[in-house]
Design a protein around this motif. Structure first.
Motif, PDB file in Angstrom:
ATOM      1  N   LYS A  88      -5.148  -0.932  -5.951  1.00 44.88           N
ATOM      2  CA  LYS A  88      -4.425  -2.130  -5.514  1.00 44.88           C
ATOM      3  C   LYS A  88      -4.602  -3.266  -6.505  1.00 44.88           C
ATOM      4  CE  LYS A  88      -4.569  -1.166  -0.539  1.00 44.88           C
ATOM      5  NZ  LYS A  88      -5.069  -1.623   0.787  1.00 44.88           N
ATOM      6  N   ALA A  89      -5.828  -3.456  -6.968  1.00 46.70           N
ATOM      7  CA  ALA A  89      -6.094  -4.543  -7.924  1.00 46.70           C
ATOM      8  C   ALA A  89      -5.363  -4.301  -9.237  1.00 46.70           C
ATOM      9  CB  ALA A  89      -7.598  -4.654  -8.160  1.00 46.70           C
TER      10      ALA A  89
ATOM     11  N   TRP B  11     -14.140   3.560  -3.337  1.00 46.69           N
ATOM     12  CA  TRP B  11     -13.492   2.274  -3.611  1.00 46.69           C
ATOM     13  C   TRP B  11     -12.241   2.429  -4.482  1.00 46.69           C
ATOM     14  CZ3 TRP B  11     -13.598   2.292  -8.827  1.00 46.69           C
ATOM     15  CH2 TRP B  11     -14.648   2.949  -9.459  1.00 46.69           C
TER      16      TRP B  11
ATOM     17  N   TRP C 137      -0.292   0.751  -1.604  1.00 49.19           N
ATOM     18  CA  TRP C 137      -0.235   0.249  -0.227  1.00 49.19           C
ATOM     19  C   TRP C 137       0.328   1.281   0.749  1.00 49.19           C
ATOM     20  CZ3 TRP C 137      -1.633  -3.591  -3.429  1.00 49.19           C
ATOM     21  CH2 TRP C 137      -2.395  -4.621  -2.891  1.00 49.19           C
TER      22      TRP C 137
ATOM     23  N   THR D 242       2.124  -0.538  -6.997  1.00 44.92           N
ATOM     24  CA  THR D 242       1.798  -1.330  -5.807  1.00 44.92           C
ATOM     25  C   THR D 242       2.298  -0.631  -4.547  1.00 44.92           C
ATOM     26  OG1 THR D 242       1.873  -3.406  -7.057  1.00 44.92           O
ATOM     27  CG2 THR D 242       2.136  -3.557  -4.668  1.00 44.92           C
TER      28      THR D 242
ATOM     29  N   GLY E  97      -9.191   3.254  -3.801  1.00 44.92           N
ATOM     30  CA  GLY E  97      -7.993   2.619  -3.246  1.00 44.92           C
ATOM     31  C   GLY E  97      -7.931   1.134  -3.552  1.00 44.92           C
ATOM     32  N   SER E  98      -9.059   0.467  -3.450  1.00 44.07           N
ATOM     33  CA  SER E  98      -9.100  -0.967  -3.766  1.00 44.07           C
ATOM     34  C   SER E  98      -8.854  -1.209  -5.253  1.00 44.07           C
ATOM     35  CB  SER E  98     -10.462  -1.550  -3.365  1.00 44.07           C
ATOM     36  OG  SER E  98     -10.677  -1.415  -1.975  1.00 44.07           O
TER      37      SER E  98
END
Length: 324
Positions: A230-231, A224, A286, A282, A226-227
């Motif tokens: 991003k957050a 997790w 992405w 960011t 990568g998530s």
């Protein structure tokens, strides 16, 4: 009659060398002619197969030798250099500096970031003098100087890891980029900075939550991660923009205490670097490569500095040298 047949064979195989060699044995053993000739045929067939097998082995070895020689020669032939489309695109983001190699430009930005971020974060008074601010700062304003440089250090760590080191993974690089703010927020909570300078306890807790979870995910290469990146990057970008655009309102939002006439200007400076860090992380989170992400960060930094220098009265009130 039997001896007459043995002396005058009528079969072609009898003239072969192997048959002539076996002929005396055939006579001594008095075997039937047909049986002796069949043995000769079998021996000749075996001899032919053996010779064909030897020829096949020879040609196989020769072919393998030629292949090895070709492979060895190819190893000494230099590979042609190709121009990276990623580098070209990254240059276009910076305005099309065609004579400049994108990787070199990115490394220059990364080197400056890791150097200035490291030095100015631990030497806030030296940083202020370098920018032309000679006034003695209050504790609240002094912490803004550290926060301003902390974002530069965070970006510099990621750039150094991905541009100068091949042994550091992408996950680890992103984790290193989140560690400075994670430690900063943890220190604020332990020192109860929310009682003296700010930010609020909730604000410090949110910073620690986003940054520490992203750092842990990167250090452990969690599925997790990568998530989490991003957050965390979106939180940094969303936090930096209000500091840059409306520092007075942002000061109230984060519950900054004991503000002075310089505080809003210092908060603007924090917004400049935090917005750049958020945009940089960011882009990476992405899927952008490091060179493209550095190009985007440079563009955001440029726009943020222009806003602060020419459209921010709070920043102008600090007396910061435009040359610096």
């Amino acid at each position: 009659e039997f001896l007459s047949r043995m002396r005058t064979p009528t079969i072609n195989h009898a003239n072969s060398p192997m048959c002539k060699m076996l002929w005396p044995h055939a006579m001594l053993l008095s075997e039937p002619t047909s049986h002796t000739m069949q043995r000769c045929r079998d021996i000749n067939a075996g001899t032919s197969k053996m010779m064909i097998s030897r020829f096949n082995s020879f040609f196989a070895l020769a072919a393998a030798g030629v292949a090895d020689a070709a492979a060895a020669a190819a190893a000494f032939v230099p590979k042609p250099k190709t121009k990276s489309l990623t580098k070209t695109y990254a240059l276009e983001l910076r305005g099309g500096a065609s004579p400049v190699d994108a990787e070199i430009a990115a490394k220059v930005v990364g080197g400056i970031a890791i150097t200035t971020g490291s030095v100015f974060t631990v030497a806030d008074k030296f940083c202020n003098k370098s920018y032309g601010v000679d006034k003695e700062l209050s504790p609240t304003d002094a912490r803004q100087t550290i926060d301003h440089n902390l974002s530069i250090l965070s970006a510099g760590l990621v750039m150094y890891s991905l541009l100068f080191r091949e042994d550091i993974s992408w996950n680890l690089a992103m984790a290193l980029g989140n560690l400075p703010w994670s430690f900063r927020a943890l220190g604020d909570l332990l020192n109860e900075s929310y009682k003296t300078t700010g930010p609020s306890k909730i604000g410090s807790s949110l910073i620690f939550l986003f940054a520490s979870v992203a750092a842990y995910g990167g250090l452990t290469a969690a599925d997790w991660a990568g998530s989490a990146f991003k957050a965390s990057s979106m939180f940094a970008l969303a936090s930096g923009l209000p500091l840059l655009l409306v520092p007075g309102e942002a000061s109230k939002l984060w519950d900054v205490k004991n503000a002075t006439e310089m505080t809003n200007g210092m908060i603007t400076g924090v917004g400049v670097t935090l917005t750049g860090l958020g945009a940089f992380l960011t882009a990476l989170a992405w899927g952008d490569d490091i060179i493209t992400a550095v190009g985007k960060k440079s563009l955001v930094d440029t726009l943020s500095i222009i806003k602060a220098m020419y459209f921010s009265p709070e920043w102008a009130g600090l007396g910061i040298s435009k040359a610096a």
